[in-house]
Write an enzyme that holds these catalytic residues in place. Sequence first.
Site, PDB file in Angstrom:
ATOM      1  N   CYS A 197      15.734 -73.856  10.578  1.00 41.69           N
ATOM      2  CA  CYS A 197      15.007 -75.051  10.146  1.00 41.69           C
ATOM      3  C   CYS A 197      14.984 -76.086  11.266  1.00 41.69           C
ATOM      4  O   CYS A 197      14.274 -75.928  12.245  1.00 41.69           O
ATOM      5  CB  CYS A 197      15.605 -75.589   8.851  1.00 41.69           C
ATOM      6  SG  CYS A 197      14.550 -76.804   8.008  1.00 41.69           S
ATOM      7  N   HIS A 234      15.752 -71.155   5.101  1.00 44.75           N
ATOM      8  CA  HIS A 234      17.223 -71.157   5.015  1.00 44.75           C
ATOM      9  C   HIS A 234      17.721 -69.840   4.422  1.00 44.75           C
ATOM     10  O   HIS A 234      17.778 -69.680   3.197  1.00 44.75           O
ATOM     11  CB  HIS A 234      17.702 -72.325   4.144  1.00 44.75           C
ATOM     12  CG  HIS A 234      17.507 -73.667   4.779  1.00 44.75           C
ATOM     13  ND1 HIS A 234      18.431 -74.236   5.616  1.00 44.75           N
ATOM     14  CD2 HIS A 234      16.465 -74.536   4.714  1.00 44.75           C
ATOM     15  CE1 HIS A 234      17.988 -75.414   6.034  1.00 44.75           C
ATOM     16  NE2 HIS A 234      16.788 -75.613   5.502  1.00 44.75           N
ATOM     17  N   GLU A 248      20.724 -68.855   4.309  1.00 46.65           N
ATOM     18  CA  GLU A 248      22.095 -68.988   3.784  1.00 46.65           C
ATOM     19  C   GLU A 248      22.142 -69.308   2.302  1.00 46.65           C
ATOM     20  O   GLU A 248      23.199 -69.154   1.676  1.00 46.65           O
ATOM     21  CB  GLU A 248      22.865 -70.059   4.567  1.00 46.65           C
ATOM     22  CG  GLU A 248      22.313 -71.452   4.475  1.00 46.65           C
ATOM     23  CD  GLU A 248      21.252 -71.752   5.526  1.00 46.65           C
ATOM     24  OE1 GLU A 248      20.903 -72.927   5.684  1.00 46.65           O
ATOM     25  OE2 GLU A 248      20.768 -70.794   6.180  1.00 46.65           O
TER      26      GLU A 248
END
Length: 520
Positions: A85, A174, A176
């Site tokens: 990002c 993202h 994660e």
Amino acid sequence: MPDIHAERILVLDFGSQYTQLIARRVRELHVYCEIHPCTMPFDKLRAFAPRGIILSGSPSSVEQPGAPLVDARIFELGVPVLGVCYGLQLMAKLLGGAIDREAHREYGPARLEVLEPVGPFRDLRPGEHLDVWMSHGDKVSAPPRGFRTIGSTPNSPYCAVADPEKRLYGIQFHPEVAHTPRGKELYEAFLEECGVSFGFRMGAFAEETTQRIRAQVQGERVICALSGGVDSAVVALLLHKAIGPQLQCIFVDNGLLREGEAAQVEQTFQSRFHVPLRVVDARARFLGALKGVVDPEQKRKIIGREFIAVFESEVEKDRKEHGEARFLAQGTLYPDVIESVSFKGPSAVIKSHHNVGGLPERMKMQLIEPLRELFKDEVRALGRELGLPEAIVGRQPFPGPGLAIRLLGEVSEERLQLLREADVIVQEEIANAGLRERLWQAFAVLLPVKSVGVMGDERTYESACVLRAVESLDGMTADWARLPWDVVARISTRVTNEVRGINRVVFDVSSKPPATIEWE
């Protein structure tokens, strides 16, 4: 023994709320990593010798004055770099690309098409689609020279870019977060690019840590404050494995523990593991100090003050019997370390936290913190590796001040007993429903109010109890758990039927933020 820290990944933090999640994903793949602020000096960064670098997201825009930056020389270290990002946007800016600040903001799900199987996409096929999670205002409008587009979405044509020769990769989404379902695979592919062997495991950690403790302690004695929670329990067993009789654990029963907890600690550590343990019955002292106190911060400070006084007294008794102890052990975890060096700076104090803080300086003792590299889930895995019973390893987080802050208003033995009985029912029903592993915490709270009820055609005027259940990854944020209504109904029925003194149960549907997990 191989060095389990040799193959390490550096996560540079630019202030993202997801930075810890990045580190957790890497650790879940059995690769050691550390989070450092993006202001880490380049010389220290180079000396860290990472196998790869991950640049986190950020609430900032790379185009705004004072935006957090990083030394561009990191892209010349010859190790793989993954920008996530803001990390992608920063990489583009520093290497000659362009950023579009007029782009439509994008927060939520997106559908990405894989264009080239390199870097984090190395195990995917061209044309394959991924569900990903976006959270950005800026986006790359032109990648740097030498970069190729390896993934795109309708809103972000340069959603994923790469310079495969230099092993530089950037992604706008993202991986994660749980909302990117295959995100763990993408991190694993990047780690494969870094050439790591995925060898960071708790068995090896236990062996390396025990050797390090022996080297640090030599023949000196160590005092460990054992609370009964998973962190201090794992610290105690790890130290006992390392130095045996040189360890002295002190367990202070403050009268604010859960049902049967004090007996369980004594049985587990004295009878099963034969750990040197001094049990201190300080229940009357703590309850006396708390008499008439209703303010939660005052409760916390009193409990912390009394704990230090009792603990110092017991250490002095131990000194007279066995000689000076030079070391004090405590269960500091990696999130505490990260918070202290966060790029964003220390968080505002929402509540005072209760630990053995202040004791090492007062008592001129050196600290031993064998868990300061680990996340909570790793501590649990280490506890299982050491043979700690599941009843302790799987125990939910419990506040240092104990039931005093789950009992709103004045603390008394009568009210504590009501709360313990209600909490036992909550734990039993959550376990019977198979929900224990799904929930971060589930517990009862006793309110300082009474309400009218009716039982057996007779009027009652008794206490109200709260059912609190949350889901969370690390306790920093949490969402209220959508428990099955039949489970909620069973808890309510059992509490009002079995706990004489409670006639009403309410269900807390607040998330963190804006609420906190604990009520006080």
